[in-house]
Design a protein around this motif. Structure first.
Motif, PDB file in Angstrom:
ATOM      1  N   ALA A 265      -2.772  23.350  38.748  1.00 41.83           N
ATOM      2  CA  ALA A 265      -1.944  24.061  37.771  1.00 41.83           C
ATOM      3  C   ALA A 265      -1.328  23.123  36.741  1.00 41.83           C
ATOM      4  N   LYS A 266      -1.728  21.856  36.720  1.00 48.58           N
ATOM      5  CA  LYS A 266      -1.137  20.901  35.795  1.00 48.58           C
ATOM      6  C   LYS A 266      -1.394  21.292  34.338  1.00 48.58           C
ATOM      7  N   THR A 267      -0.438  20.960  33.492  1.00 49.51           N
ATOM      8  CA  THR A 267      -0.570  21.199  32.050  1.00 49.51           C
ATOM      9  C   THR A 267      -0.371  19.923  31.239  1.00 49.51           C
ATOM     10  N   ASP A 268      -0.100  18.817  31.905  1.00 50.39           N
ATOM     11  CA  ASP A 268       0.161  17.544  31.234  1.00 50.39           C
ATOM     12  C   ASP A 268      -0.928  16.546  31.606  1.00 50.39           C
ATOM     13  N   LEU A 269      -1.768  16.171  30.622  1.00 58.36           N
ATOM     14  CA  LEU A 269      -2.822  15.209  30.891  1.00 58.36           C
ATOM     15  C   LEU A 269      -2.235  13.875  31.356  1.00 58.36           C
ATOM     16  N   GLY A 270      -1.050  13.560  30.891  1.00 58.43           N
ATOM     17  CA  GLY A 270      -0.413  12.323  31.301  1.00 58.43           C
ATOM     18  C   GLY A 270      -0.114  12.248  32.782  1.00 58.43           C
ATOM     19  N   ALA A 271      -0.113  13.370  33.461  1.00 57.81           N
ATOM     20  CA  ALA A 271       0.122  13.414  34.907  1.00 57.81           C
ATOM     21  C   ALA A 271      -1.159  13.655  35.690  1.00 57.81           C
ATOM     22  N   ALA A 272      -2.303  13.586  35.009  1.00 53.83           N
ATOM     23  CA  ALA A 272      -3.565  14.016  35.620  1.00 53.83           C
ATOM     24  C   ALA A 272      -4.311  12.883  36.308  1.00 53.83           C
ATOM     25  N   LEU A 273      -4.869  13.209  37.456  1.00 57.59           N
ATOM     26  CA  LEU A 273      -5.824  12.349  38.155  1.00 57.59           C
ATOM     27  C   LEU A 273      -7.219  12.827  37.760  1.00 57.59           C
ATOM     28  N   THR A 274      -8.003  11.946  37.140  1.00 61.68           N
ATOM     29  CA  THR A 274      -9.307  12.328  36.613  1.00 61.68           C
ATOM     30  C   THR A 274     -10.389  11.404  37.153  1.00 61.68           C
TER      31      THR A 274
END
Length: 270
Positions: free
Chosen positions: A151-160
């Motif tokens: 449900a994340k909306t912030d790429l800065g908090a994303a694990l990719t």
């Protein structure tokens, strides 16, 4: 000619496919060792080939029997569209290189593709016993539990994550991978670079990671994950933002809340 099949028939088929994939998984698990096998390119190639040969016959006959008239996509490293009709796209040892090197990140996968659309998939992890499944229109599941993307909306908090699709990619692809990792390290939180694609994509479908991209059209590594992610509520496109197809040159699967930002970070990389 377009082939149609009601959803309930595909769902009924899922049990037979899962049985075949799990049976193959037992054979592949029996070949696994916690230490690396093969110390030369020739030795590694021999070990990976032996894994494939030990498993393929356990998959081909039951899957073709389960869908009379379906065909078998022989080359697991091939890309691009398939002819019309039903095809089984199978990887008997997805993450074969990991298996041979004593690592645990490998699986057995089987995906039914109908007129170039994945409609059913089974991904089995023999070491854990976990089985990921999806039927088009019926959601994605881990064992019997429904999957939902992050449900994340912030790429800065994303694990990719990303990785190469096969050994011997061309230099331009390697440079694009490197540039894309840099772009996502700048814009995201953490980037995992690993193989195979399918085991990264099951994490996207389960909401454990937030996006995966690849500069490749290798079908066997993407079709299962594409269906799992989309059925778990994710967004699957190419890096131009168009819906992903078997003819797409590249791939992005992401949680909807970060897809646009991931696309913005990755699409300039040529």
């Amino acid at each position: 000619m377009t082939t149609t099949m009601p959803f309930h028939a595909d769902k009924t088929l899922l049990s037979d496919v899962a049985t075949a994939v799990k049976t193959a998984g037992v054979a592949l698990r029996d070949r696994y060792t916690p230490h690396a096998r093969g110390v030369s390119m020739r030795g590694i190639a021999e070990e990976t080939h032996a894994n494939d040969e030990a498993v393929l016959d356990l998959l081909r006959a039951p899957l073709l029997r389960a869908r009379p008239g379906s065909r078998w996509a022989e080359d697991e490293l091939a890309g691009g569209p398939l002819p019309a009709g039903e095809w089984w796209v199978v990887d008997p040892a997805e993450g074969n290189i990991n298996h041979v090197h004593g690592m645990e990140d490998w699986a057995v996968t089987a995906t039914l593709v109908r007129d170039n659309r994945p409609v059913l998939t089974v991904v089995h992890l023999p070491l854990t016993g976990d089985t990921y499944t999806a039927v088009a229109g019926g959601g994605a599941h881990l064992n019997d539990r429904p999957l939902q993307v992050s449900a994340k909306t912030d790429l800065g908090a994303a694990l990719t994550g990303t990785g190469q699709a096969k050994p011997g990619e061309d230099e331009r692809t390697f440079r694009r991978i490197g540039d894309s990792v840099t772009a996502m390290l700048i814009n995201g939180l953490v980037v995992r670079v690993s193989v195979p694609a399918t085991t990264q994509l099951i994490h996207v479908a389960a909401g454990r990671t937030d996006a995966f991209w690849q500069f490749s059209d290798v079908r066997s590594g993407l079709l299962a994950g594409a269906l799992l992610v989309s059925e778990a509520g994710g967004t699957v496109t190419d890096l131009a933002g168009a819906p992903w197809t078997t003819g797409s040159p590249d791939f992005l699967a992401a949680a909807p809340g970060i897809h646009a930002a991931a696309l913005k970070a990755l699409s300039p990389i040529a």
